[in-house]
Design a protein around this motif. Structure first.
Motif, PDB file in Angstrom:
ATOM      1  N   GLY A   9      43.899  36.219  45.010  1.00 40.43           N
ATOM      2  CA  GLY A   9      44.703  36.902  46.019  1.00 40.43           C
ATOM      3  C   GLY A   9      43.903  37.153  47.285  1.00 40.43           C
ATOM      4  N   PRO A  10      44.409  38.032  48.165  1.00 40.46           N
ATOM      5  CA  PRO A  10      45.705  38.688  47.964  1.00 40.46           C
ATOM      6  C   PRO A  10      46.897  37.774  48.253  1.00 40.46           C
ATOM      7  N   HIS A  11      48.029  38.163  47.667  1.00 40.81           N
ATOM      8  CA  HIS A  11      49.286  37.438  47.837  1.00 40.81           C
ATOM      9  C   HIS A  11      50.350  38.471  48.227  1.00 40.81           C
ATOM     10  N   ASP A  71      35.190  43.387  26.868  1.00 40.51           N
ATOM     11  CA  ASP A  71      35.714  42.124  27.393  1.00 40.51           C
ATOM     12  C   ASP A  71      36.064  42.213  28.878  1.00 40.51           C
ATOM     13  N   ILE A  72      35.926  41.075  29.537  1.00 35.00           N
ATOM     14  CA  ILE A  72      36.408  40.913  30.913  1.00 35.00           C
ATOM     15  C   ILE A  72      37.610  39.970  30.834  1.00 35.00           C
ATOM     16  N   LEU A  73      38.764  40.474  31.210  1.00 33.19           N
ATOM     17  CA  LEU A  73      40.018  39.711  31.078  1.00 33.19           C
ATOM     18  C   LEU A  73      40.379  39.041  32.400  1.00 33.19           C
ATOM     19  N   LEU A  74      40.715  37.758  32.319  1.00 37.58           N
ATOM     20  CA  LEU A  74      41.069  36.990  33.528  1.00 37.58           C
ATOM     21  C   LEU A  74      42.583  36.913  33.711  1.00 37.58           C
ATOM     22  N   PHE A  75      43.048  37.498  34.833  1.00 41.05           N
ATOM     23  CA  PHE A  75      44.434  37.351  35.270  1.00 41.05           C
ATOM     24  C   PHE A  75      44.400  36.798  36.694  1.00 41.05           C
ATOM     25  N   HIS A  76      45.579  36.520  37.242  1.00 37.17           N
ATOM     26  CA  HIS A  76      45.680  36.070  38.640  1.00 37.17           C
ATOM     27  C   HIS A  76      46.778  36.847  39.358  1.00 37.17           C
ATOM     28  N   ASP A  77      46.525  37.152  40.632  1.00 32.36           N
ATOM     29  CA  ASP A  77      47.582  37.789  41.419  1.00 32.36           C
ATOM     30  C   ASP A  77      48.058  36.866  42.535  1.00 32.36           C
TER      31      ASP A  77
END
Ligand SMILES: [Zn+2]
Length: 223
Positions: free
Chosen positions: A43-45, A181-187
């Motif tokens: 992002g940002p989006h 844990d490090i969690l991967l998401f996308h915005d």
């Protein structure tokens, strides 16, 4: 489907000639009790980031946003909003190229231009760098080290970027997420994004299981 874990990501990205190794980046802080870091890339989006910020606010969750410099330049007000809300900002390169085989000068330019784009207005300074795709070679390791950046990848890939169905994302996270844990998401995902809907299910469940959410820097500090 199981999420892609850290070691697998690195093996997929590793170039044979490169002396860079998985030791050069942080993938998780394993063993940390009931504590995870949510990260949002690309992002940002204008619409997706807004929606995710309001969901995080609803649940009182702080996260880390790894920004693309070009997008930060286009939507500086969203960068400000993330910072004002108490989230952490990380550098995710200026134009999101594959840096694993890029030369040193290109890597430096990508890091420095993103830093300028993000921080010249906001005055927020990060020392977290996430290479696009989690892929890096010697040039990235060297450029990051010279700038005192920590390379940050992830330990659980939700695969939201591949438009994975919401219920599958939820199952992946609830089955596999562990303390540290490090969690991967996308915005910022082209087309329909499953991320907001998945978050609305995942956040209350993890909270119900006693998890707390920290930024990446907080996770590293607690080591
Ligand atoms: Zn990315």
């Amino acid at each position: 489907m199981k999420p892609v874990r850290a070691g697998v990501v690195f093996l997929l990205c590793l170039t044979l000639a490169s002396p860079a190794s998985a030791k050069d980046a942080v993938y998780d802080c394993a063993g940390r009790e009931k504590c995870v870091a949510l990260t949002f890339d690309d992002g940002p989006h204008p619409t997706e980031t807004e929606e995710i910020l309001s969901i995080l606010d609803e649940y009182g969750v702080k996260a880390t946003f790894f920004l693309i410099g070009e997008n930060a330049e286009r939507w500086p007000e969203l960068v400000e909003k993330e910072i004002r809300a108490g989230h952490e900002i990380g550098n995710h390169s200026y134009s999101h190229p594959d840096l694993s085989k890029a030369d040193y000068e290109t890597v430096c330019r990508e890091i420095d231009e993103a830093e300028r784009a993000v921080w010249e207005n906001s005055e927020f300074r990060t020392r977290l760098f996430r290479p696009p795709g989690g892929c890096f070679g010697e040039a990235v390791v060297r450029a990051a080290k010279e700038r005192d950046y920590t390379l940050v990848c992830w330990s659980v890939d939700t695969r939201d970027w591949a438009h994975t169905p919401t219920d599958q994302i939820v199952r992946n996270v609830m089955t596999n997420a562990e303390g540290g844990d490090i969690l991967l998401f996308h915005d910022s995902i082209a087309g329909d994004t499953p991320t907001p809907q998945a978050l609305r299910i995942i956040l209350p469940r993890l909270i119900g299981e006693g998890y707390r959410f920290v930024t990446v820097s907080e996770l590293l500090r607690e080591e």
